[in-house]
Every structure is written in C-alpha cells, then in structure tokens.
Design a protein around this motif. Structure first.
Motif, PDB file in Angstrom:
ATOM      1  N   VAL A 164       0.848  -1.193   0.000  1.00  0.00           N
ATOM      2  CA  VAL A 164       0.000   0.000   0.000  1.00  0.00           C
ATOM      3  C   VAL A 164       0.881   1.240   0.000  1.00  0.00           C
ATOM      4  CG1 VAL A 164      -1.753   1.245   1.268  1.00  0.00           C
ATOM      5  CG2 VAL A 164      -1.757  -1.239   1.258  1.00  0.00           C
ATOM      6  N   ALA A 165       0.769   2.034  -1.028  1.00  0.00           N
ATOM      7  CA  ALA A 165       1.605   3.225  -1.097  1.00  0.00           C
ATOM      8  C   ALA A 165       0.996   4.373  -0.309  1.00  0.00           C
ATOM      9  CB  ALA A 165       1.802   3.631  -2.550  1.00  0.00           C
ATOM     10  N   TRP A 166      -0.307   4.554  -0.455  1.00  0.00           N
ATOM     11  CA  TRP A 166      -0.992   5.634   0.234  1.00  0.00           C
ATOM     12  C   TRP A 166      -2.065   5.038   1.120  1.00  0.00           C
ATOM     13  CZ3 TRP A 166       0.087  10.828   0.002  1.00  0.00           C
ATOM     14  CH2 TRP A 166       0.973  11.232  -0.977  1.00  0.00           C
ATOM     15  N   SER A 167      -1.793   4.962   2.398  1.00  0.00           N
ATOM     16  CA  SER A 167      -2.793   4.407   3.303  1.00  0.00           C
ATOM     17  C   SER A 167      -3.892   5.446   3.526  1.00  0.00           C
ATOM     18  CB  SER A 167      -2.134   4.040   4.622  1.00  0.00           C
ATOM     19  OG  SER A 167      -1.838   5.223   5.335  1.00  0.00           O
ATOM     20  N   PRO A 168      -5.028   5.015   4.054  1.00  0.00           N
ATOM     21  CA  PRO A 168      -6.115   5.972   4.286  1.00  0.00           C
ATOM     22  C   PRO A 168      -5.702   7.127   5.180  1.00  0.00           C
ATOM     23  CG  PRO A 168      -6.935   3.742   4.505  1.00  0.00           C
ATOM     24  CD  PRO A 168      -5.468   3.636   4.296  1.00  0.00           C
ATOM     25  N   ASP A 221      -2.801   8.488   5.322  1.00  0.00           N
ATOM     26  CA  ASP A 221      -2.032   9.423   4.509  1.00  0.00           C
ATOM     27  C   ASP A 221      -2.951  10.264   3.650  1.00  0.00           C
ATOM     28  OD1 ASP A 221       0.505   6.912   3.920  1.00  0.00           O
ATOM     29  OD2 ASP A 221       0.273   8.371   5.536  1.00  0.00           O
TER      30      ASP A 221
END
Lengths: 339, 305, 339
Positions: free
Chosen positions: A38-42, A44
């Motif tokens: 996951v590059a952009w978690s919630p 973030d």
C-alpha cells in the motif's frame, strides 16, 4: 503515441514502437508481503486532504480580509481628508459622519515611529555589537540575551503601564505636562516614543546580531591581519556589511511601532488633535495627540466616537503604510548583499 | 563504538607487463604508446572472487535520455543492470552518470525541469507504469553523503518498513527485520548494544553502512550507489567495497564512481559516459585492459578526467 | 607571535592599540547592553513593587476560582475608595479564566492550522497559489491588531449576534448575563486568525531548511510524499514549531486592544456547563481589562490593582520565554545536522 523529434525540447515519455522481449525471470526471493504494497494508506490520504483543506481555508480567510479592508477603505477614503484635521463627529442614523480628516493621526504615527526608531537604533545596534563581538563576561551576555527575549515576549500593555509608572514620577515632569496639583501627567509623545523604542529593540538586536554573525570569520581575520583593531574593524568592515540586516530589523521595528495601540492609548493622552505643550517642536513632543491606531480605536464602536466610516478609512491608510513597510522588508531581504 | 577488530590484509600490487590487444585500424605507434601509458594498476590482476553466481537481468534502459530544461544531460543510453554483476558508471564530472542513476528509481522527477524520453524497464515492466513508491521500494538508493535521519539507529533501519501501509508494525515485529538488515550490511556487531542511540553519532563509514542497511531493510531488488565512498576514509571504503562484493549475488548493484581504482576493484561491467553519451559499455576486464574507444582509453589511462 | 612578544619584551602591534581604544569601545557598548538589562530589571521590580499591596491584601483569593465576587463591582469599589480607606479587594479569577480559555483555545487551533497550512505551502500547493499565498501570509502577520479588532467588532460581532444569539439562548442565561454577540467565541476566532500567519511563516521557514538529503533519503525508500514530509520534515522542524507556538502564546496573552473590542466589556467567567452557549458568553481577559480601565490610574489603590494584573501578565510572559528556551534545548539534542 508517435515518436517525437529528439532535437529541441524533449517531450515527456515517448514510447518506442516495439518493445523487446524480456526473458521471464525466476524469482529467487519470496514475493513481498501484500500488506506492504500500500503506497498511500487511508491515514495518509486523510493527511493530504487536511493539508489541502487548511491551505484553501487559509486562502479564503486571507484574501477575504485583505479584499474587505481594501473595499471598505476605498469606499471611505477621500484624498483631501488626509490633509484635514480630525473633527469629532458622530455617525447618526441620518447618515455617516465624514466631517474632518486624519492629518493629525498620520502625523502622530510618523512622529512616534521616528522617535521610537531613533532611540532604539543606537541602543539596539550597540547592544547587538557587544553581544556578538565582545560578550564578556559570559554570564552578563546570557543575562542580556534573556532580557531581550523577555522584552520581545512582554505584552505591550505591560510596557505601557510600566512607562506610566516611571514617567509619572516628578523626576520626569519635564517630559510632559504637569498639572497644578503637582501630579505629573506622564503622557506625551516623548514618553510614548521612549516606550515604543522598547518594542522595536528586540527586533533590531536580533536582526543585527544575525547579520553580524553571518559574516564569515575570514573577513574579520583579514582585517586584523591588516593591523586594524577591533573597533575599527567593526566600524569600517562589519557594520557596513550588516547594513541589510540592520535595515531589515529597523523596518520590522518601525512596522511594529506603527501598529501598536496599547502604548498609544495609555501614554499619548486622549486628544484627537496634536496638543502641544508650549511652542515649537519640543512643545509638540511634550504634548499629546493621536495616532492612526488610536484613531481607529476611538472611531470604532468600542471607542467614544462611533463613526465606522472614519475608522475604515484610517484603517485603510494604516494598512497601506504597513504594506509599504512589509514590501520594503521583502526587498531588503531579497536583494543579494554585496560584501 | 568498536571499529574493525583486525586491519584488512595488506595487499601487494603486482606489476605485470601485459600486452593490450590493439584494434586493427590503430597505427603501430599508437599501440606502443598505449602500452607504455597504461597505468600499473590497470595491468595488475583484479582482486575479486573470480567465481560468479548466476546472472539475471533486472533492469534495462532503452534509448533513454534525460534533459534539464531542454539541455540534454543523458543521451540515448542502452544499458543492462543484472543481479550477480556489479555495474559501474564512470566518467568525468558532469557526464550525466548521476542523472542516469537517479532516473533508474525516478528520483530525477524531483527536479521540476527534468524531462525524459526512452524507456527504463524493471523485470520487463516499464518503470513509468509502476507506482513510483513501489518502484523505489524495489530500486533502493544510497547517496554520496551519508544521510541517516535524526533518529535512533533502530528507527533509521526500520523507517522504510514502518512508513508504509496502514498498520504500523510494533517494535517487536520489526526487530528481526532490523537485525537482519544490519547483519547484511555488516554493522550489527558494532552497534548491537546501541540500537537506540542517535544515528548521527556514528562515524562516517558507519553512517554510510547504516544507509545501505536502511535500503536493504525493505528488500530491494536493485541497489543504486551514488559515489558511496567519496566522503569516507580508505578503511571505510574498503569495508563498503567488500560489502558490495558480498551483496552482489542477492541484489543487482549499480555504482557510480569517479574513482577509477574503485571501479576497477569492484565492477564486473563498466559503462563509461562522457558529456551525456554512453561512450563504451562492456565487461570490466575489457574496458580497462583494452578499451575500444580512444576516449575511454584516454580517460582510463588518466589523460583527462 | 613575534619573538619579541613571546619573550615578553613588547606586545605585538595591534594588541597594543587594542588595549586602549578597544577597551573604551567595549565598555561603552557593554554599558548600552546594561541599559537594556537595567530596563528589564527595573520593569520587573517596579511593577511588582506597585502590585504587591493588591496581592498581599487578597492573598490566595486573588487567584482562587472559588472566591466569588464580581470583578466589575470590585473595580468600581476600588476606584471610588478614598485615600484614607483604600479598598483593595479583588478576586480576579474570571479574568484569569477568560485569559486562559481564550489564549489556550486560540493557540491550539492556530498551531494545528499553521502546521497543516505550512505543509500545504511547502509540499502540496500548486506554484501559482503558493506564490500568491506567501506574501499575503507575511502581510497578514504584519497587520496591526486594532484592524483585526475593527473587523471583529464591525463584522463578526453583529453576525454572531444575528445568527447564534437566539432568543432561547438569551433566555437560558437571562438571569446571569446578557448575550449580544461580543463573546469569547469571536475573541478566539479573531485571535486565531491573528496569530496563525506568524506561525505559518516560522514553520514554513523551518520545513524549508530541513536538509534536502533527508527528504531524498526518505523518498528513495519508497515512502510517499506526505509520510516523508511528516516523519522527516515535521519531525526535524519540531524545535521551530515549539518556538512558533511559544511566540504565538506570548502574543495571544498580551493582546489587549483587539480582545477588548471583541469580547465584550463584562468581566464574566464563561461557564463551560452552559454547553455551546459557552462560546457566546462575554468575558474580558487580563490585558483587555487593563486597557479598558486605564483612566483610573490616578487613584492609587486602583493603580495597584491594575499593576497586579500587569504583574501576572509579566510573570506569564517570562515563564513562557523560559519554557520555550528549555523545550527547544531538549528537542535540539535529537536534531543534529548531518555531516
């Protein structure tokens, strides 16, 4: 996606017409944990959204304040009012009171700024030089530094009340008006100017000190190697090189003086126009008056004369002065210093 | 902090006269001159384990170019990066080798004026198609100046693992991975008692090894090293070069260096760049021993650079 | 060192001159620095000396929340007391409570807003917005507080009065206090808008001065922009964020004129039990009280009470200075610059 010419500006990401065959690779390590992909978690994404929200809110508030002040100001400012003396007029239901101008408040702001800066500049620069070039004994230097920080953080109302405390002593009766009963009035331009210099002082000291400390050591060493002593070095080499920092600090101080209200309300007396004590320049300085800030305060619903139009107009003039000073500071700090 | 327990073995450089293979079109005089100007070092045997593991191609660039605001910095480069081999990019300052390196993990995009053309692929997939953070996980980078974060050693190594994904792993879950990364980069024995000390207190060589360990912690497939030893003393340099040799089989390594001797010691394949062009690219023995291009020969023999 | 000077026969050239002119200069500049020192010492000593009777008369009740009493009535009584029978009773808790609530709320909101806005400006803002926003933020930081007060009293207070002060709200507090829009809610709002720009400027400078290698290193590890900024940039800028917070708190604490225009002139302690009405209740913080009652300084007991207020502000400002210095020193241990 066609191939683009290589000459001139290269386009972004041209794709070649044919892609060569890449051999299938055998992985000799296990595939990474899918949770790690996951590059952009919630959280973030929420953070980025919050930053955007804050930024846009800031834009909205900032621009609405500036635009509102400009609109209102232009609505109520008349050029000839700048040259007129203020007249007390109340806004009634019949219509806004536009009697009188604000020459005296403008003069008051100018006088106060000048006095405050003139007092603060030598003391500030001198103290800054002492702190950065001498500074012995070190406990004294640390104490002075702490004091500068304390002044910087002291509310101006406390400085004002301290000024009143000191200057109502009979010792300082010559600085202002003395009533018949012997009570020293303790409020005048000079007194307000002296206390104003206190609030500009930390800014001048800090800017000058930073400017002097950012001069590299080899400049000083070169001067000493030429046989000059310390004070000549300071006077001939270091001070001219710190001009920009000193100017920045001074302008910041002037801006702070021009915008302060508490000291004015307490230490300048409540007269709308310049009431001098005796004739000439000295008389004016010993007398009372008003500045743009106290004029705005007086004309707001919180003050005695409830005429918002005059308040807006004076606020506009004050804002222009502040914008101008800000601009000057920007220019000063942006221009490359020539050493 | 304890440094190395024993000094590295003293190496004697054996000077041997070797006959470089002269290309047919070169005049005889040139060949003789080349023989006499080749430095002693280049004719010495390479001090490297000769046995190489299996070599697999990982990354490839195809006609790849980079330009900063229209001015080309890298011109149509075709290279392969393989696991099991160390690729060295050499060349004088300003030849574009760092730019090329930074394009491999798309770090060149940080510069707003940079434009790229051509293709870079990782395991067959074009890097522009991949999510950039995924790409950078797989293609790690170590910079010229050691740049440990202002945190403890443990936090530094764990950083890449922690700051990814929604659930932050706890310290206990991270510990084995951190220890493994530190062992891989050879730092564990020196810092195992001080994992919570600030990383900035380490020496330069240790900091650089920490940065390598930090990159290794996320299990990259390719490791890019941008002049990793240029700011370090010779002893740390030796340690890091040995580390590179050790990692060669696990990770594909690309090293940019302006130090020819280092490239000579470490590389299996060398790419020589000059003013953005890839002048010569081939096995290290061949490029150093008998370079085909005159400019390569001049650079390698120290005529300029 | 020349051979002659090493033997002790003769001091080296520049050293000789340094002993005379330099010493004079050093003493002169040191005296200037001591003037600064003396001013602050004098300010602290005199203010406390004048304030002491009020404190000693009331003891702990001066501060106590349970002491009761209406500040306005007490001030009235003090003002009208005669010299022979001075009244000094003062229970200043409502003022302290108002100051604390307004200052702390404003600083908390402003810190969050400033941090997110600064991150927006540094990382996420499109270039056009950024270039427009930065000078506007700097301008807002320089706008005098009386202008903020003007907007507050002419725009926000009537709006709050129209929108939120419903009849039912008035009824619920009818016996105790009357609501008219001048409230701590407006005070907190305007104060937040006032202190946020200077915090933004400081935090943006700090975020920008974080070494680029750290950011490169974080990004090269495959961490997304927001995480990289938060875990490396904001973390490294923590001392500056604390400094900005302290600066903002000092400014909020000492804000007299704007709050006196906007929070109403009733020294009432807003009651949190009232729920959302809490924010509609008027109050008057310490600094605003001083400025509202500045005419009464000729009456000695009144003056002593006002000096007592000033003393509390002075102590808070000094305490903030030291707290800021200490916290920054602690945080700096963890942010050494990279080699």
């Amino acid at each position: 996606m066609s191939s683009a010419p290589v000459s001139g500006r290269l386009p972004l990401r041209k794709r070649l017409p044919q892609m060569p065959e890449m051999p299938k690779l055998r992985r000799d390590r296990p595939l990474p944990d899918p949770d790690e992909q996951v590059a952009w978690s919630p959280i973030d994404r929420l953070g980025v959204a919050a930053c955007w929200a804050a930024g846009l809110l800031l834009c909205a508030i900032a621009f609405s304040i500036v635009i509102y002040l400009l609109v209102r100001g232009i609505q109520f400012v008349t050029v000839d009012a700048i040259g007129q003396h203020p007249v007390v007029g109340q806004s009634t239901d019949a219509g806004p009171s536009t009697a009188g101008g604000y020459l005296d408040p403008i003069l008051g702001t100018l006088i106060l700024t000048t006095i405050g800066t003139l007092i603060a500049l030598p003391i500030g620069v001198g103290t800054a030089i002492w702190l950065s070039e001498y500074g012995r004994p070190s406990w004294l230097a640390r104490a002075v530094e702490s004091c500068v920080e304390i002044i910087a953080g002291t509310p101006t109302i406390v400085i004002a009340i301290f000024g009143l405390l000191v200057f109502t002593q009979n010792l300082f009766g010559f600085l202002s008006f003395t009533a018949e009963g012997g009570a020293v009035f303790g409020r005048s331009f000079i007194i307000a100017g002296i206390m104003m210099s206190l609030i500009a002082l930390p800014l001048i000291i800090t800017s000058t000190r930073e400017a002097m400390q950012s001069i590299p050591a080899h400049v000083r060493e070169a001067s000493y190697a030429l046989g000059k002593d310390k004070i000549s070095t300071i006077r001939r080499v270091l001070l001219p090189a710190s001009r920009k920092g000193i100017a920045t600090g001074t302008t910041l101080g002037m801006g702070r003086i021009a915008g302060d209200t508490a000291i004015v309300v307490l230490l300048l007396g409540a007269s709308l126009t310049l009431q001098g004590q005796g004739g000439g320049v000295l008389g004016t300085l010993k007398g009372t008056g008003s500045t743009l800030t106290s004029y705005v305060f007086a004309n707001s619903p919180a003050g005695e004369a409830n005429s918002p139009e005059k308040a807006y107009a004076a606020a506009f003039v004050l804002l222009i002065i502040v914008i101008f000073m800000n601009f000057a500071v920007d220019m000063l700090s942006r221009r490359r210093s020539d050493k | 902090m304890t440094e190395l327990k024993s000094p590295p073995p003293v190496r004697r450089i054996v000077v041997k006269e070797s006959t470089p293979v002269a290309p047919p079109k070169r005049r005889a005089g040139r060949a003789a001159a080349a023989k006499s100007t080749a430095s002693d070092l280049l004719s010495a045997p390479r001090k490297r384990p000769a046995k190489k593991g299996k070599v697999t191609d990982r990354m490839q660039t195809m006609d790849f170019s980079v330009a900063y605001a229209g001015k080309p910095a890298v011109k149509e480069v075709n290279l392969k990066v393989s696991q099991g081999e160390v690729l060295a990019l050499i060349g004088p300052s300003g030849c574009g080798k760092t730019t090329l390196l930074r394009s491999l993990n798309r770090l060149v995009e940080q510069t707003p004026t940079a434009t790229t053309t051509g293709m870079v692929t990782l395991d067959g997939r074009e890097t522009h198609e991949l999510d950039v953070t995924d790409l950078r996980r797989k293609v790690g980078m170590v910079f010229q100046q050691p740049n440990p974060f202002p945190m403890s050693i443990f936090d530094n190594v764990a950083y890449g693992i922690r700051e990814r994904g929604s659930r932050r792993p706890g310290k206990r879950a991270l510990e084995p991975k951190v220890i493994e990364a530190l062992e891989r980069c050879g730092l564990y024995d020196e810092v195992k008692d001080n994992l919570s000390h600030p990383a900035l207190r380490l020496s330069g060589g240790q900091q650089q090894r920490l940065c390598i360990g930090r990159s290794l912690a996320v299990n990259p497939e390719v490791l890019l090293l941008d002049e990793p030893c240029s700011a370090l003393d010779p002893r740390s340099t030796t340690i890091i070069e040995e580390l590179i040799m050790k990692l060669r089989d696990e990770v594909a390594i690309v090293i940019v260096t302006h130090n020819l001797q280092q490239a000579y010691r470490v590389a299996d394949r060398v790419a020589f760049m000059y003013l953005g062009d890839l002048v010569e690219y081939g096995p290290a023995d061949q490029l150093f021993g008998s370079p085909r291009n005159k400019r390569t020969r001049d650079y390698v023999s120290g005529a300029f650079g | 060192m020349t051979l002659a000077s090493r033997i002790g026969l003769r001091k080296a050239g520049p050293r000789n001159k340094k002993n005379r002119a330099d010493q004079r200069a050093e003493r002169l500049l040191g005296a200037l620095a001591c003037v600064v020192l003396a001013l602050i010492a004098g300010m602290i000593i005199f203010v406390f000396q004048k304030a002491w009777p009020s404190f000693s008369h009331n003891g702990f009740d001066w501060f106590s929340p349970w002491a009761g009493g209406n500040v306005d009535d007490e001030l009235n009584a003090i003002f009208h007391s005669s010299a022979s029978n001075p009244v000094l009773t003062m229970h200043a808790w409502p003022l302290i409570w108002a100051t604390a609530v307004i200052t702390i709320s404003a600083v908390i909101i402003a810190t969050g807003m400033a941090l997110l806005s600064a991150m927006f400006i540094v990382e996420f803002a499109p270039t056009g917005i950024r270039r427009l926003l930065e000078p506007v933020v700097r301008l807002l930081a320089a706008v005098p507080s009386v202008i903020y007060g003007l907007i507050g009293i002419l725009v926000l207070v009537p709006w709050v009065d129209k929108t939120f002060v419903t009849d039912s709200a008035k009824q619920s507090v009818a016996g105790v206090i009357s609501l008219n829009g001048s409230s701590i809610g407006v005070g907190i709002l305007v104060l937040t808008v006032m202190i946020t720009p200077i915090m933004i400027a400081i935090v943006v400078d700090a975020l920008r001065s974080v070494p680029a290698t750290w950011r490169d290193g974080a990004v090269a590890l495959g961490v997304n922009r927001f995480r990289a900024l938060w875990t490396v940039g904001v973390r490294a800028a923590r001392p500056a964020i604390v400094a900005a917070g302290i600066l903002a708190t000092a400014r909020a604490l000492g804000e007299a004129i704007m709050l006196s225009m906007v929070t109403g002139s009733v020294a009432f302690a807003p009651n949190p039990i009232d729920g959302s009405i809490f924010f509609l209740e008027p109050a008057r913080p310490l600094a605003a009280t001083i400025i509202d009652n500045s005419e009464g300084l000729s009456v000695p007991p009144f003056a002593q009470t006002l000096y007592a207020f000033a003393a509390v502000l002075l102590v808070s400002a000094a305490f903030l200075s030291f707290a800021g210095w200490y916290v920054r020193r602690v945080l700096r241990r963890y942010t050494l610059s990279p080699i």
